[in-house]
Design a protein around this motif. Structure first.
Motif, mmCIF file in Angstrom:
data_model
loop_
_atom_site.group_PDB
_atom_site.id
_atom_site.type_symbol
_atom_site.label_atom_id
_atom_site.label_comp_id
_atom_site.label_asym_id
_atom_site.label_seq_id
_atom_site.Cartn_x
_atom_site.Cartn_y
_atom_site.Cartn_z
ATOM 1 N N ALA A 157 1.004 -1.100 -0.280
ATOM 2 C CA ALA A 157 -0.037 0.214 -0.131
ATOM 3 C C ALA A 157 1.021 1.378 0.120
ATOM 4 N N ASN A 158 2.280 1.217 0.428
ATOM 5 C CA ASN A 158 3.074 2.433 0.890
ATOM 6 C C ASN A 158 4.351 2.072 -0.329
ATOM 7 N N THR A 159 4.962 3.460 -0.664
ATOM 8 C CA THR A 159 6.482 3.000 -1.431
ATOM 9 C C THR A 159 6.890 4.252 -0.658
ATOM 10 N N LEU A 160 8.474 3.468 -0.214
ATOM 11 C CA LEU A 160 9.185 4.745 0.380
ATOM 12 C C LEU A 160 9.456 5.175 -1.149
ATOM 13 N N VAL A 161 9.116 6.655 -1.253
ATOM 14 C CA VAL A 161 10.011 6.978 -2.864
ATOM 15 C C VAL A 161 10.849 8.741 -2.064
ATOM 16 N N ASP A 162 11.035 8.541 -1.149
ATOM 17 C CA ASP A 162 12.199 9.875 -0.848
ATOM 18 C C ASP A 162 11.609 11.001 -0.810
ATOM 19 N N LEU A 163 12.743 11.955 -1.843
ATOM 20 C CA LEU A 163 12.214 13.152 -2.663
ATOM 21 C C LEU A 163 13.492 12.787 -3.654
ATOM 22 N N SER A 164 13.441 11.540 -4.122
ATOM 23 C CA SER A 164 13.751 11.142 -5.780
ATOM 24 C C SER A 164 12.592 10.990 -7.119
ATOM 25 N N PRO A 165 13.016 12.012 -8.178
ATOM 26 C CA PRO A 165 11.662 12.488 -8.875
ATOM 27 C C PRO A 165 11.719 11.486 -9.570
ATOM 28 N N ALA A 166 12.301 10.280 -9.646
ATOM 29 C CA ALA A 166 12.720 8.632 -10.917
ATOM 30 C C ALA A 166 11.627 7.840 -10.104
ATOM 31 N N LYS A 167 11.875 7.879 -8.676
ATOM 32 C CA LYS A 167 11.311 6.942 -7.922
ATOM 33 C C LYS A 167 9.330 7.364 -7.612
ATOM 34 N N ILE A 168 9.359 8.605 -7.297
ATOM 35 C CA ILE A 168 7.610 9.236 -7.285
ATOM 36 C C ILE A 168 7.848 9.143 -8.600
ATOM 37 N N HIS A 169 7.858 9.471 -9.991
ATOM 38 C CA HIS A 169 7.087 9.713 -10.659
ATOM 39 C C HIS A 169 7.067 7.758 -11.014
ATOM 40 N N ARG A 170 7.715 6.907 -10.806
ATOM 41 C CA ARG A 170 7.923 5.414 -11.171
ATOM 42 C C ARG A 170 6.224 5.071 -10.186
ATOM 43 N N ALA A 171 6.432 5.530 -9.556
ATOM 44 C CA ALA A 171 5.082 5.010 -8.313
ATOM 45 C C ALA A 171 4.199 5.624 -8.749
ATOM 46 N N LEU A 172 3.865 7.177 -9.656
ATOM 47 C CA LEU A 172 2.850 7.667 -9.939
ATOM 48 C C LEU A 172 2.666 6.839 -10.849
ATOM 49 N N ARG A 173 3.544 6.425 -11.655
ATOM 50 C CA ARG A 173 2.821 5.726 -13.145
ATOM 51 C C ARG A 173 2.001 4.192 -12.646
ATOM 52 N N ARG A 174 2.646 3.702 -11.544
ATOM 53 C CA ARG A 174 2.280 2.654 -11.074
ATOM 54 C C ARG A 174 2.201 2.373 -9.951
ATOM 55 N N PRO A 175 0.946 3.473 -9.555
ATOM 56 C CA PRO A 175 0.585 3.561 -7.751
ATOM 57 C C PRO A 175 0.871 2.187 -7.739
ATOM 58 N N PRO A 176 0.953 1.804 -6.057
ATOM 59 C CA PRO A 176 0.941 0.182 -5.223
ATOM 60 C C PRO A 176 -0.589 -0.253 -5.226
ATOM 61 N N GLN A 177 -0.995 -1.148 -4.941
ATOM 62 C CA GLN A 177 -1.744 -1.880 -4.765
ATOM 63 C C GLN A 177 -2.442 -1.163 -3.675
ATOM 64 N N ARG A 178 -3.956 -1.662 -4.053
ATOM 65 C CA ARG A 178 -4.919 -1.246 -2.710
ATOM 66 C C ARG A 178 -5.436 -1.697 -2.081
ATOM 67 N N ARG A 179 -4.682 -2.315 -0.272
ATOM 68 C CA ARG A 179 -4.643 -2.587 0.979
ATOM 69 C C ARG A 179 -6.168 -3.522 0.900
ATOM 70 N N ALA A 180 -6.264 -4.509 1.223
ATOM 71 C CA ALA A 180 -7.350 -5.470 1.069
ATOM 72 C C ALA A 180 -8.047 -4.788 2.546
ATOM 73 N N ARG A 181 -8.866 -4.716 2.733
ATOM 74 C CA ARG A 181 -9.453 -4.395 4.124
ATOM 75 C C ARG A 181 -9.415 -4.964 5.385
ATOM 76 N N LEU A 182 -9.052 -4.295 6.703
ATOM 77 C CA LEU A 182 -8.349 -4.343 7.580
ATOM 78 C C LEU A 182 -9.818 -3.913 8.837
ATOM 79 N N SER A 183 -9.214 -4.889 10.420
ATOM 80 C CA SER A 183 -9.731 -4.709 11.631
ATOM 81 C C SER A 183 -9.248 -4.031 12.723
ATOM 82 N N ALA A 184 -10.126 -3.392 13.161
ATOM 83 C CA ALA A 184 -9.185 -2.720 13.968
ATOM 84 C C ALA A 184 -8.979 -3.389 15.441
ATOM 85 N N ALA A 185 -9.567 -4.375 15.448
ATOM 86 C CA ALA A 185 -9.992 -5.478 16.640
ATOM 87 C C ALA A 185 -8.361 -5.872 16.886
ATOM 88 N N VAL A 186 -8.124 -6.472 17.865
ATOM 89 C CA VAL A 186 -7.124 -7.907 17.851
ATOM 90 C C VAL A 186 -7.747 -8.640 19.243
#
Length: 364
Positions: free
Chosen positions: A316-345
């Motif tokens: 769900a999250n990509t570490l891009v720092d302030l790298s223009p190449a990593k940011i544009h690559r992630a924006l072109r192929r955004p990370p997959q959306r995470r499955a639904r979570l539960s707040a309970a333990v």
């Protein structure tokens, strides 16, 4: 005669701490004399009063009114003033939240008064000792009698440091709150109109960490990156970030970026509405990384590391720092959306787990 209830004091001072306190405060109120100290680390309306109002957090019993300043000055003032407040309040336990200067200063004041400390969101590590937040959370963990860890990785971090007692798998209070308010978020979608935005057709940006907001070279790099992105960018800028941009004579250059909308931080519900409808989120905030994940929005973290490693391993999250190449690559192929979570333990909400652990400790 009924036994007098124990006193638990929560010490908070910044936006993420108000969010964690919101679902916990009413549960603590049911079992204890719960009192709140507000350090004043965040004092702008959008970063403080708006959260107490929207989230119906009880008004603070004591306001330390510390305000902004250097890390040493701010931490020292919170330490001194919270010590005075705790001597007056005589609590049975002091709760601190997260990793701010308020967290460490209040924990240190309590520990020196021989008051047990409970740390909400214990065990997180980015393994960068030059980060103020890393220093704050690590030292706080070693001062705490109860450690409420949100993830298995946080538990493992504590054990590696020799902390094996007082651990409670608490889950995540921020997600408990978000899950409870999520049905009402459509009511706040009008905030998009305020900024002239369309759903799924903009990028939401926040950036406030010291390593980004205090470095003029990184601020310039961020402006160049924003200029290279062709779709609308909503930048909700922290007051400190704005101050640094102005001091380095960069605010005009930022405002000149044609696709960038510069806005102030928003209250809780409006921020979630903006995050939930963004095509992607770029941030250095730990809290917004999680909220993006919870909302199913792709997140690009403007840091080379994160303490919330699960958001990365989940995709769900990509570490891009302030790298223009990593940011544009992630924006072109955004990370997959995470499955639904539960707040309970184990079927129990974080607010209930934390309160039960405090009760057990104070019965000893």
């Amino acid at each position: 005669m009924s036994r007098q209830r124990k006193t638990v004091v929560s010490v908070v001072g910044a936006r993420p701490q108000f969010i964690k306190l919101a679902p916990l405060a009413p549960v603590l109120d049911q079992r204890f004399r719960h009192r709140i100290i507000h350090s004043g680390q965040h004092y702008d309306y959008e970063l403080s009063q708006a959260f107490f109002g929207q989230l119906r957090i009880p008004a603070p019993d004591i306001k330390l009114k510390v305000g902004s300043g250097s890390h040493g000055r701010q931490t020292g003032q919170i330490l001194e003033r919270s010590e005075t407040a705790l001597i007056k309040m005589k609590p049975d336990m002091v709760l601190v939240y997260g990793d701010t200067n308020t967290t460490l200063a209040a924990a240190l004041a309590a520990a020196k008064l021989h008051l047990p400390v409970g740390h909400v969101e214990a065990g997180l590590r980015s393994f960068r000792v030059d980060m103020p937040e890393e220093i704050n959370r690590t030292l706080t963990d070693h001062l705490s009698a109860l450690l409420f860890y949100p993830t298995a990785a946080a538990r493992d971090n504590l054990r590696r440091e020799g902390i094996t007692r007082g651990l409670t798998a608490s889950g995540d209070l921020m997600y408990e709150l978000l899950a409870s308010v999520r049905p009402s978020l459509p009511e706040y979608a009008a905030v998009l109109n305020h900024f002239g935005l369309e759903k799924e057709k903009y990028i939401l940006v926040t950036m406030h960490r010291v390593e980004n907001a205090d470095d003029p070279d990184r601020l310039r790099l961020f402006i160049d990156i924003a200029r290279s992105i062709k779709e609308p960018i909503l930048f909700l800028a922290h007051p400190r970030t704005i101050g640094n941009l102005r001091r380095h004579k960069l605010l005009g250059k930022l405002r000149a970026v044609p696709n960038l909308i510069l806005g102030r931080p928003q209250p809780y519900f409006e921020t979630l509405a903006l995050a939930g409808h963004a095509r992607a989120i770029m941030t250095d905030s730990g809290g917004l990384q999680k909220e993006a994940c919870f909302l199913g929005r792709p997140c690009l973290t403007l840091r080379p590391e994160t303490e919330w490693v699960e958001t990365v391993t989940s995709g769900a999250n990509t570490l891009v720092d302030l790298s223009p190449a990593k940011i544009h690559r992630a924006l072109r192929r955004p990370p997959q959306r995470r499955a639904r979570l539960s707040a309970a333990v184990g079927g129990r909400l974080p607010s209930r787990l934390i309160t039960a652990a405090i009760e057990r400790y104070l019965r000893r």
